[in-house]
Design a protein around this motif. Structure first.
Motif, mmCIF file in Angstrom:
data_model
loop_
_atom_site.group_PDB
_atom_site.id
_atom_site.type_symbol
_atom_site.label_atom_id
_atom_site.label_comp_id
_atom_site.label_asym_id
_atom_site.label_seq_id
_atom_site.Cartn_x
_atom_site.Cartn_y
_atom_site.Cartn_z
ATOM 1 N N SER A 11 6.832 3.643 -10.350
ATOM 2 C CA SER A 11 5.634 4.353 -10.815
ATOM 3 C C SER A 11 5.506 4.236 -12.334
ATOM 4 C CB SER A 11 5.685 5.823 -10.400
ATOM 5 O OG SER A 11 5.650 5.957 -8.999
ATOM 6 N N ARG A 31 -4.577 6.092 -6.248
ATOM 7 C CA ARG A 31 -3.487 6.780 -5.579
ATOM 8 C C ARG A 31 -3.980 8.105 -4.997
ATOM 9 N NH1 ARG A 31 -2.454 4.845 -10.531
ATOM 10 N NH2 ARG A 31 -0.551 3.699 -11.026
ATOM 11 N N THR A 32 -3.607 8.372 -3.784
ATOM 12 C CA THR A 32 -3.779 9.699 -3.191
ATOM 13 C C THR A 32 -2.429 10.103 -2.634
ATOM 14 O OG1 THR A 32 -4.314 8.986 -0.952
ATOM 15 C CG2 THR A 32 -6.137 9.058 -2.532
ATOM 16 N N ARG A 40 0.828 -1.208 0.000
ATOM 17 C CA ARG A 40 0.000 0.000 0.000
ATOM 18 C C ARG A 40 0.867 1.265 0.000
ATOM 19 N NH1 ARG A 40 -5.635 -1.019 0.842
ATOM 20 N NH2 ARG A 40 -5.861 -3.268 0.536
ATOM 21 N N SER A 41 2.016 1.168 -0.642
ATOM 22 C CA SER A 41 2.934 2.312 -0.656
ATOM 23 C C SER A 41 3.958 2.105 -1.760
ATOM 24 C CB SER A 41 3.649 2.452 0.686
ATOM 25 O OG SER A 41 4.764 3.310 0.582
ATOM 26 N N PHE A 42 4.128 3.115 -2.614
ATOM 27 C CA PHE A 42 5.163 3.036 -3.647
ATOM 28 C C PHE A 42 6.550 3.113 -3.012
ATOM 29 C CE2 PHE A 42 1.773 3.839 -6.639
ATOM 30 C CZ PHE A 42 2.208 3.215 -7.811
ATOM 31 N N VAL A 47 -2.211 4.278 -1.135
ATOM 32 C CA VAL A 47 -2.345 3.556 -2.405
ATOM 33 C C VAL A 47 -3.153 2.298 -2.122
ATOM 34 C CG1 VAL A 47 -1.145 2.339 -4.260
ATOM 35 C CG2 VAL A 47 -0.112 4.378 -3.246
#
Length: 293
Positions: free
Chosen positions: A35, A52-53, A18-20, A57
């Motif tokens: 990305s 995505r915000t 839940r995170s790039f 994610v």
């Protein structure tokens, strides 16, 4: 396909983290490269897979649906890779061997009990042969054969001492025939022929540095020295076999050896294989168990 698998695996890691940022660290790539990978995958699929915000994610409904099928497949690939790595580090799995029929009888069967006890997770799948074998083309991991039948680009290790051939026949056969004193005398005898892939084997002798090669004739031609020995025991004629194969029969008087002073020694059997690099633990263990110290 390789690119698609890499991109799908990257998507699964981002969805799990839940995170790039965390996913990029886990994959060992930059966040911008990751990305770019996900955007390219979404563009090819024409679907948004990740919402995505600035703070989070998460998979979209389409992404979640893809993960249902993708996650088990990736887990299966991961298990398969772990099994392969295990085979590299621990002797286990199946080894396909192309083995001379005589080598199987003379050497391999004698050493198998100790090897099987030491490495119970290794299965030896043995195919016997009488001549040269294309290991790579046949899908074999290794072979055991006489030096003359081993391709020049193979790596080989000796598994037997030098060997000698012995010409033998039953006492009953010689009851009405004179013993041959010279290889040329074999022309007056019934001989058990030996067939090789390239044709009939011409019997080879040597004495005092003088080689003699004889084409023999008789009532039977076989492709296995064990069969030739049984034919000789039955009184069919003179057979040529490895000395160790007939020693016990000679000691018990069931076979008579002739032309012993014409029987030179020659290099014995070798285990051979295509390459040393990335060798499985199972094959390494087998080579150690079979090779002469």
């Amino acid at each position: 396909m390789k690119s698609e698998l890499n991109d799908l695996a990257a998507f699964a890691v981002v969805a799990a983290e839940r995170s790039f940022t965390r996913a990029a660290e886990r994959l060992g790539v930059t966040q911008s490269a990751l990305s770019h990978t996900i955007r390219g995958l979404e563009r090819r699929l024409e679907l948004q897979l990740l919402a995505r915000t600035t703070k989070s994610v998460s998979p979209t409904s389409a992404g979640a649906e893809l993960l249902k099928s993708l996650s088990p497949a990736l887990e299966q690939i991961d298990r398969a890779l772990n099994e392969v790595r295990t085979a590299r580090d621990r002797p286990a799995g199946r080894l396909r061997l192309a083995v001379s029929k005589s080598a199987a009888a003379l050497m391999l069967l004698r050493k198998l009990p100790a090897f099987a006890a030491a490495y119970p997770e290794v299965v030896l799948d043995v195919s016997t042969c009488t001549g040269p074998v294309d290991l790579v083309g046949g899908g074999f991991d290794a072979g055991i054969q006489l030096e003359e039948f081993i391709q020049k680009d193979m790596i080989a290790a000796r598994v037997t001492q030098e060997l000698r051939l012995a010409a033998v026949a039953s006492p009953g056969y010689f009851a009405t025939r004179s013993l041959p004193l010279h290889p040329r005398d074999l022309s007056a005898h019934n001989c058990i022929g030996l067939r090789l892939p390239g044709g009939s084997y011409r019997w080879e002798f040597e004495k005092g540095g003088l080689p003699v090669t004889i084409s023999v004739a008789g009532p039977l031609v076989v492709d296995d020295t064990s069969l030739a020995i049984h034919a000789a025991l039955a009184g069919l004629g003179i057979a040529l076999a490895y000395e160790d194969q007939v020693a016990d029969y000679i000691d018990r008087g069931r076979l008579v050896r002739v032309l012993e002073d014409w029987s030179p020694s020659f290099p014995g059997f070798f285990i051979y294989y295509p390459d040393r690099r990335h060798q499985s633990a199972a094959l390494s263990a087998l080579i150690r168990a079979l090779r002469l110290s």
